[in-house]
Design an enzyme around this catalytic site. Sequence first.
Site, PDB file in Angstrom:
ATOM      1  N   ASP A 123       0.857  -1.178   0.000  1.00  0.00           N
ATOM      2  CA  ASP A 123       0.000   0.000   0.000  1.00  0.00           C
ATOM      3  C   ASP A 123       0.904   1.243   0.000  1.00  0.00           C
ATOM      4  O   ASP A 123       2.104   1.153   0.288  1.00  0.00           O
ATOM      5  CB  ASP A 123      -0.884  -0.046   1.253  1.00  0.00           C
ATOM      6  CG  ASP A 123      -1.722   1.197   1.421  1.00  0.00           C
ATOM      7  OD1 ASP A 123      -2.403   1.589   0.452  1.00  0.00           O
ATOM      8  OD2 ASP A 123      -1.697   1.781   2.524  1.00  0.00           O
ATOM      9  N   ASP A 149      -0.321   5.129   1.002  1.00  0.00           N
ATOM     10  CA  ASP A 149      -0.609   6.079   2.078  1.00  0.00           C
ATOM     11  C   ASP A 149      -0.656   5.375   3.432  1.00  0.00           C
ATOM     12  O   ASP A 149      -1.401   4.403   3.622  1.00  0.00           O
ATOM     13  CB  ASP A 149      -1.938   6.795   1.813  1.00  0.00           C
ATOM     14  CG  ASP A 149      -1.857   7.706   0.603  1.00  0.00           C
ATOM     15  OD1 ASP A 149      -1.004   8.607   0.611  1.00  0.00           O
ATOM     16  OD2 ASP A 149      -2.614   7.504  -0.358  1.00  0.00           O
ATOM     17  N   THR A 206      -2.460   0.694  -4.550  1.00  0.00           N
ATOM     18  CA  THR A 206      -2.953   1.880  -3.863  1.00  0.00           C
ATOM     19  C   THR A 206      -4.341   2.278  -4.342  1.00  0.00           C
ATOM     20  O   THR A 206      -4.690   2.055  -5.505  1.00  0.00           O
ATOM     21  CB  THR A 206      -1.981   3.061  -4.056  1.00  0.00           C
ATOM     22  OG1 THR A 206      -2.535   4.245  -3.451  1.00  0.00           O
ATOM     23  CG2 THR A 206      -1.715   3.339  -5.535  1.00  0.00           C
ATOM     24  N   SER A 207      -5.107   2.893  -3.454  1.00  0.00           N
ATOM     25  CA  SER A 207      -6.422   3.426  -3.823  1.00  0.00           C
ATOM     26  C   SER A 207      -6.305   4.793  -4.483  1.00  0.00           C
ATOM     27  O   SER A 207      -7.309   5.335  -4.960  1.00  0.00           O
ATOM     28  CB  SER A 207      -7.319   3.517  -2.579  1.00  0.00           C
ATOM     29  OG  SER A 207      -7.633   2.230  -2.108  1.00  0.00           O
ATOM     30  N   LYS A 236     -10.587  -1.189  -2.351  1.00  0.00           N
ATOM     31  CA  LYS A 236     -10.425  -1.847  -1.064  1.00  0.00           C
ATOM     32  C   LYS A 236     -11.610  -1.422  -0.177  1.00  0.00           C
ATOM     33  O   LYS A 236     -12.013  -0.269  -0.260  1.00  0.00           O
ATOM     34  CB  LYS A 236      -9.118  -1.404  -0.385  1.00  0.00           C
ATOM     35  CG  LYS A 236      -7.848  -1.744  -1.171  1.00  0.00           C
ATOM     36  CD  LYS A 236      -6.626  -1.071  -0.510  1.00  0.00           C
ATOM     37  CE  LYS A 236      -5.384  -1.251  -1.350  1.00  0.00           C
ATOM     38  NZ  LYS A 236      -4.207  -0.548  -0.771  1.00  0.00           N
ATOM     39  N   ASP A 250      -1.779  -0.278   6.221  1.00  0.00           N
ATOM     40  CA  ASP A 250      -2.001   0.458   7.470  1.00  0.00           C
ATOM     41  C   ASP A 250      -3.461   0.553   7.874  1.00  0.00           C
ATOM     42  O   ASP A 250      -3.766   0.828   9.038  1.00  0.00           O
ATOM     43  CB  ASP A 250      -1.465   1.888   7.341  1.00  0.00           C
ATOM     44  CG  ASP A 250      -2.363   2.741   6.440  1.00  0.00           C
ATOM     45  OD1 ASP A 250      -2.912   3.755   6.913  1.00  0.00           O
ATOM     46  OD2 ASP A 250      -2.536   2.372   5.264  1.00  0.00           O
TER      47      ASP A 250
END
Length: 218
Positions: free
Chosen positions: A14, A16, A109-110, A141, A166
Site C-alpha cells: 500500500d 498512504d 494503492t487506492s 479496497k 495500514d
Amino acid sequence: MTPTVLTARALLLDMDGTLVNSDAVVERIWRRWAERHGLDGDEVMKVVHGRQGHASMAVLLPERPVEQNLADNAGMLAAETADMDGVVAIPGAPEFLAALRELPHALVTSADVALSMARMNAAGLPLPGIRITAESVGASKPDPEGFLKAAAELGVDPADCVVFEDSGAGITAGRAAGMRVVGVGPRASFHAPDVTVPDLTRVRPEPGPDGTVRLHIG
C-alpha cells in the site's frame, strides 16, 4: 515485539500510511469535505483511510447517487494532488524500497496515477515498476481485486504474497485475497494483521536461496 521471519515470493505494498505519511493532507481535505456535508469530521476520518474517495462517500452518504460521488471524488483527487504540504516518507521506507529493488514487489494503492506519482515523488521514494492504482480496478479496497491483480501481474500465487497495509480496508482486502498481512503504524493494530510494526525500520527484506523473499520483522 517478538522477532518474526516471513517467507514470500512477492510483496504487495500500500502507499498512504504504509510508504508515505500523507495524513496531514488527508485530514485537511476530508475534514473540509465533512464540514461541507454537515458530517462529524472524526467519524469521517474513521472511514476514509484505505478506500477510494467515492467508496468512502458511498459509506458516508449512502443515499447519494453514484454519479455524484464519482464527480465529487474527481474534485477531491485534484485537490489532494495539488497539496503536498506535509507529505513525507514513513520512517524506513527509502531503505525498505532500496532493498526490494531486485525482488518481486508491486504498489497497490487506492490513489490514482497522478496522486500516487505526486505523493511518492514528494516523499522522495521510487515508484515500483508494477503499480495497481484506482484506474486499474473496478472495486475499491476492502475488495481484494487490487491485490489479486498485482499477484497475477507478478505471476505469484496469492498465498505466496505478503501485503503491507495500514488501514482496516486494506488489511481486510489483503486477507480476502488469501494473503498474509504486515500492519504498519498505529491504525493497523486495530485490525488484526498477522504482525504489526510501528514503521518500516523494523522490517528487513533479503533474497532467499530459492527465489523467495525473507522478511525479518522486529
